[in-house]
Scaffold this active site. Structure first.
Site, mmCIF file in Angstrom:
data_model
loop_
_atom_site.group_PDB
_atom_site.id
_atom_site.type_symbol
_atom_site.label_atom_id
_atom_site.label_comp_id
_atom_site.label_asym_id
_atom_site.label_seq_id
_atom_site.Cartn_x
_atom_site.Cartn_y
_atom_site.Cartn_z
ATOM 1 N N GLY A 1 0.766 -1.236 0.000
ATOM 2 C CA GLY A 1 0.000 0.000 0.000
ATOM 3 C C GLY A 1 0.796 1.285 0.000
ATOM 4 C CB SER A 2 4.265 2.251 -0.842
ATOM 5 O OG SER A 2 4.389 1.978 -2.216
ATOM 6 C CG ASN A 3 1.692 3.631 -5.623
ATOM 7 O OD1 ASN A 3 2.021 4.687 -6.132
ATOM 8 N ND2 ASN A 3 2.319 2.495 -5.842
ATOM 9 C CG LEU B 1 -1.102 -7.766 -7.623
ATOM 10 C CD1 LEU B 1 -0.225 -8.762 -6.882
ATOM 11 C CD2 LEU B 1 -0.312 -7.050 -8.702
ATOM 12 C CB ILE C 1 -11.510 -4.249 -13.254
ATOM 13 C CG1 ILE C 1 -10.471 -3.659 -12.286
ATOM 14 C CG2 ILE C 1 -12.899 -3.670 -12.980
ATOM 15 C CD1 ILE C 1 -10.768 -3.838 -10.813
ATOM 16 C CG ASN D 1 -3.090 -0.218 -13.122
ATOM 17 O OD1 ASN D 1 -3.060 -0.528 -11.929
ATOM 18 N ND2 ASN D 1 -2.262 -0.741 -14.021
ATOM 19 C CG HIS E 1 2.548 -1.071 -15.703
ATOM 20 N ND1 HIS E 1 2.218 -2.359 -15.336
ATOM 21 C CD2 HIS E 1 3.643 -1.169 -16.501
ATOM 22 C CE1 HIS E 1 3.088 -3.197 -15.880
ATOM 23 N NE2 HIS E 1 3.955 -2.502 -16.595
ATOM 24 C CG ASP F 1 -0.689 -3.488 -17.713
ATOM 25 O OD1 ASP F 1 0.151 -4.376 -17.528
ATOM 26 O OD2 ASP F 1 -1.329 -2.935 -16.801
#
Ligand code: GRF
Length: 204
Positions: A12-14, A89, A92, A106, A108, A149
């Site tokens: 969860g650093s973002n 990860l 959706i 998202n 990346h 992506d």
């Protein structure tokens, strides 16, 4: 003020970087939900400590979890404006992408369209970049569509990796850039400055 739902799978650093920008008044948004496919995700614990509602999404885990259909109704009740995948990860479902067209983003950890696609996540990305002997890598924030992506790119930031010794060096440099790029894009969205013109994303 835009209402966010943030999807996480790991540390969860973002998520923390988004919360930090909000708390320091550098981002005018509010996180109403943190969703994870892992009930033991450290990011979920962090969200609970911040008194943010948390949801576990799964088709496999035992009771107390949600499926995407129930989450869709919850998000409508909460009037969620933007869904942020921050190290999430799982893919959706298409109906969820349709319900939030151009409102799911998202991050990346590479410069898409290079080093992206199914299976390209976490250290897999940085190992592939390292083994290619690339001299730059970076982070990409893109719209989420129905193919991994491949949604329209919103923002990118490159980092010099010409002197790295390991894939872990790349990971650390790119992660620092992610922590600035994702809040930057959310800020653009919160100011309604992101538009799509001739199938390209422009900032107004
Ligand atoms: C980040 O590198 C992100 O680009 C990728 O997964 C990682 C998530 O890290 N999708 P964190 O959970 O936000 O620390």
């Amino acid at each position: 003020m835009k209402k966010l739902a943030v999807f996480v799978s790991g540390r969860g650093s973002n998520l923390k970087s988004i919360v930090s920008k909000i708390e320091s008044n550098h981002l005018n948004a509010q996180i109403l939900a943190v969703v994870s496919n892992k009930s033991d995700s450290p990011a979920l614990e962090y969200a609970k400590d911040k008194l943010i509602s948390t949801f576990v999404i799964s088709t496999k885990e035992p009771n107390g979890v949600h499926d995407y259909k129930s989450l869709l109704n919850i998000f409508k009740d909460l009037s969620i404006d933007l869904i942020v995948l921050a190290g999430f990860l799982k893919k959706i479902p298409d109906y969820f992408v349709d319900a939030f067209e151009n409102r799911i983003i998202n991050i990346h950890p590479a410069l898409l369209p290079s080093f992206g696609g199914k299976g390209m996540y976490g250290m897999n990305v940085h190992r592939a970049v390292f083994e290619s002997s690339a001299k730059v890598s970076g982070a990409t924030v893109h719209f989420v569509n129905k193919v991994y992506d491949e949604g329209l790119i919103i923002a990118q930031r490159a980092v010099d990796i010409s002197d790295v010794q390991t894939p872990e060096d790349i990971s650390a440099r790119v992660l620092n850039t992610e922590h600035e790029l994702l809040p930057f894009v959310i800020d653009l969205f919160s100011k309604e400055r992101i538009k799509i013109v001739n199938n390209r994303v422009v900032y107004t």
